[in-house]
Scaffold this motif. Structure first.
Motif, short mmCIF file in Angstrom:
data_model
loop_
_atom_site.label_atom_id
_atom_site.label_comp_id
_atom_site.label_asym_id
_atom_site.label_seq_id
_atom_site.Cartn_x
_atom_site.Cartn_y
_atom_site.Cartn_z
N SER A 10 1.55 -0.22 8.00
CA SER A 10 0.26 0.74 8.25
C SER A 10 0.81 2.18 8.78
N ALA B 57 0.36 5.45 6.81
CA ALA B 57 -0.20 6.81 7.49
C ALA B 57 0.73 7.91 7.43
N PHE C 254 -7.56 9.75 4.43
CA PHE C 254 -7.42 8.45 4.45
C PHE C 254 -8.59 7.64 3.87
N ARG C 255 -9.69 8.16 4.02
CA ARG C 255 -10.97 7.24 3.90
C ARG C 255 -11.55 7.63 2.79
N PHE D 1 -5.83 5.22 2.11
CA PHE D 1 -5.05 4.33 3.04
C PHE D 1 -5.08 2.75 2.38
N ARG D 2 -6.21 2.35 2.49
CA ARG D 2 -6.38 1.03 1.85
C ARG D 2 -5.74 0.73 0.38
N ILE E 197 -6.13 -2.12 9.11
CA ILE E 197 -6.50 -1.13 8.29
C ILE E 197 -7.83 -0.58 8.39
N HIS F 195 -10.53 2.21 10.26
CA HIS F 195 -10.49 3.53 10.40
C HIS F 195 -10.09 3.98 11.78
N GLN G 2 -6.32 3.53 11.95
CA GLN G 2 -5.89 4.70 11.33
C GLN G 2 -5.73 5.93 11.89
#
Length: 190
Positions: free
Chosen positions: A85, A89, A99-100, A114-115, A143, A145, A148
């Motif tokens: 992870s 990142a 990321f999202r 990210f996922r 995973i 948020h 993250q």
């Protein structure tokens, strides 16, 4: 439903102290036999409730003790999951990518960078697949948020610390510039 529809059980005087605490009050506190009668046997509802209360108030294991009791394999898997992870990142941060995504549900076609990156790694490398996503408990997938953000905050902290160590006692300057974008919104760059 009527009162008679519920199952009834006999709570006779032989099992416990009856309704003394509810209806009439209890004033024989000096008589130990009466209190023992109220509490009942070791498997009574009173003793069971007291046991649950004690477990709630004073848990036998603390988080640190619970984690220490895990097997070496569980710890190794956790560290591997954290490592992967963190690598995802760091990659997204270096590239300046978000990321999202807008929809991160399981059935979404694009769950965010990210996922999707974690999913791609799991699909292409067995060592990653073994420790991420559906192969681990849902509460420990690394995973979310919030995770993250914590990973990124850790990266930012370490980067700042490295820059400060590198500068030492030397002078430095921060350059700030602002300009308007296409919508005439002022943008500040450091």
């Amino acid at each position: 439903m009527k009162k008679d529809d519920f199952p009834q059980h006999d709570c006779g005087e032989s099992d416990h102290g009856g309704d003394a605490f509810v209806n009439g009050g209890f004033n024989n506190w000096n008589m130990k036999a009466r209190i023992r009668k109220h509490a009942g046997a070791i498997n009574s509802a009173h003793c069971e409730a007291e046991g649950k209360y004690n477990m709630f108030i004073k848990p036998k294991t603390r988080i640190r003790e619970s984690f220490a009791s895990n097997s070496a394999q569980i710890k190794a898997d956790y560290l591997a999951r954290l490592s992967w992870s963190l690598k995802c990142a760091r990659y997204l941060a270096r590239q300046g990518l978000p990321f999202r995504g807008h929809n991160e549900k399981k059935d979404s076609k694009n769950k965010g960078n990210f996922r999707e990156l974690v999913s791609w790694l799991a699909g292409n490398f067995e060592e990653v697949n073994r420790v991420v996503l559906d192969n681990v408990p849902s509460k420990c997938q690394m995973i979310d948020h919030k995770i993250q953000k914590e990973l990124l905050a850790g990266c930012a902290h370490e980067t700042s610390k490295l820059i400060i160590e590198e500068l030492g006692d030397e002078c430095f300057a921060i350059l700030a510039d602002e300009s308007a974008d296409a919508y005439q919104q002022e943008q500040l760059a450091l």
